[in-house]
Design an enzyme around this catalytic site. Structure first.
Site, mmCIF file in Angstrom:
data_model
loop_
_atom_site.group_PDB
_atom_site.id
_atom_site.type_symbol
_atom_site.label_atom_id
_atom_site.label_comp_id
_atom_site.label_asym_id
_atom_site.label_seq_id
_atom_site.Cartn_x
_atom_site.Cartn_y
_atom_site.Cartn_z
ATOM 1 N N ASP A 270 23.427 -12.154 4.585
ATOM 2 C CA ASP A 270 23.296 -13.178 3.615
ATOM 3 C C ASP A 270 24.708 -12.606 3.191
ATOM 4 O OD1 ASP A 270 22.285 -13.992 1.072
ATOM 5 O OD2 ASP A 270 23.418 -12.301 -0.079
ATOM 6 N N LEU B 243 1.142 -0.928 -0.453
ATOM 7 C CA LEU B 243 -0.084 -0.080 -0.240
ATOM 8 C C LEU B 243 0.614 1.325 -0.651
ATOM 9 C CD1 LEU B 243 -2.827 -1.302 2.580
ATOM 10 C CD2 LEU B 243 -2.803 -1.640 0.204
ATOM 11 N N CYS B 244 2.407 0.926 -0.521
ATOM 12 C CA CYS B 244 2.929 2.466 -0.108
ATOM 13 C C CYS B 244 2.304 2.869 -1.706
ATOM 14 C CB CYS B 244 4.546 2.160 -0.289
ATOM 15 S SG CYS B 244 4.933 1.853 2.128
ATOM 16 N N HIS B 245 3.083 4.305 -1.925
ATOM 17 C CA HIS B 245 3.026 5.829 -3.059
ATOM 18 C C HIS B 245 3.610 4.729 -3.562
ATOM 19 C CE1 HIS B 245 -0.593 6.988 -0.610
ATOM 20 N NE2 HIS B 245 -1.246 7.075 -2.036
ATOM 21 N N MET C 63 8.961 5.111 5.173
ATOM 22 C CA MET C 63 8.585 4.007 4.295
ATOM 23 C C MET C 63 10.196 3.592 3.766
ATOM 24 S SD MET C 63 6.840 2.369 6.310
ATOM 25 C CE MET C 63 7.094 0.427 5.859
ATOM 26 N N GLU C 64 10.738 5.039 3.024
ATOM 27 C CA GLU C 64 11.957 4.610 2.207
ATOM 28 C C GLU C 64 12.713 4.185 3.182
ATOM 29 O OE1 GLU C 64 9.148 4.779 -0.478
ATOM 30 O OE2 GLU C 64 8.977 6.437 1.330
#
Length: 233
Positions: A202, A149-151, A187-188
């Site tokens: 990793d 739901l992020c733009h 969020m970014e």
């Protein structure tokens, strides 16, 4: 005992009732409930019970269930949940364009053995910190593809810094994202830190399974209707 059982069964519905009325009606509603309980049992409810539950707990519920918006009382809700409870993407078309920036932080605890290998650039897959830095930048640009739901934001700047911390044998990660747009870039920044941390894991997992990715959090944001915010130290 009977009084306690009746109160315990009727109280939840009463609390739902109070969460749907205005604060000016709260005292009257409590008084009416006390009167009703007195008519049923022949005596008023214990003041210690309703004095603590009604006045404090129900007032707290009222505050949690309502918010003040444009001078009018309305129900609080999650912006990504529609009127029928379905997931939705927030419509930002009416928001003003502003400069937005966010900084996030995270940590990867390596342990001394892996820390020494990373510090000496002796890991078999190569330069851990450089690869993780690039991965974090790429991750920030892919946020809307990872989080449903992020733009899709046109970022103007992404910064990812990684530093070795010998005190706890960890890699400290800081991510920054910036944009001129209608929605924030928190969020970014968080995705940049998370992807960088996963990349460190990793590249080091062959040497240890005890590696921990931890403390991923927003530290600072600017812009938008909510204004500037910084985490308290």
């Amino acid at each position: 005992m009977f009084l306690q059982r009746v109160i315990s069964t009727t109280l939840p519905s009463s609390r739902r009732l109070f969460s749907s009325i205005g604060s000016h009606d709260l005292s009257k509603a409590i008084f009416d409930l006390n009167q009703e309980m007195e008519s049923v049992f022949g005596e008023p409810p214990p003041s210690s019970l309703f004095g603590s539950i009604d006045n404090r707990s129900m007032t707290r519920d009222l505050k949690l269930n309502t918010v003040e918006m444009d001078g009018k009382e309305s129900f609080a809700r999650l912006t990504h949940v529609g009127s029928k409870g379905e997931a939705q993407m927030v419509d930002v078309s009416r928001k003003d364009i502003s400069k937005r920036m966010a900084i996030a932080h995270g940590k990867v605890i390596l342990g001394q053995k892996v820390f020494d290998l990373v510090s000496a650039n002796q890991m078999g897959q190569g330069d851990v910190l450089s690869v993780a830095k690039l991965a974090g930048i790429c991750g920030a640009k892919q946020t809307s593809n990872l989080i449903p739901l992020c733009h899709n934001i046109n970022l103007t700047h992404v910064r990812v810094d990684l530093a070795l911390n010998p005190q706890d044998f960890s890699v400290e990660i800081e991510g920054e994202a910036a944009s001129d747009g209608k929605t924030g870039v928190e969020m970014e920044a968080l995705t940049a830190v998370t992807v960088a941390g996963l990349t460190v894991y990793d590249m080091c997992k062959a040497s240890s399974k005890n590696i921990q990715i931890t403390d991923i959090r927003l530290e600072h944001k600017t812009g938008g209707k909510s204004g500037d915010w910084s985490r308290e130290k």
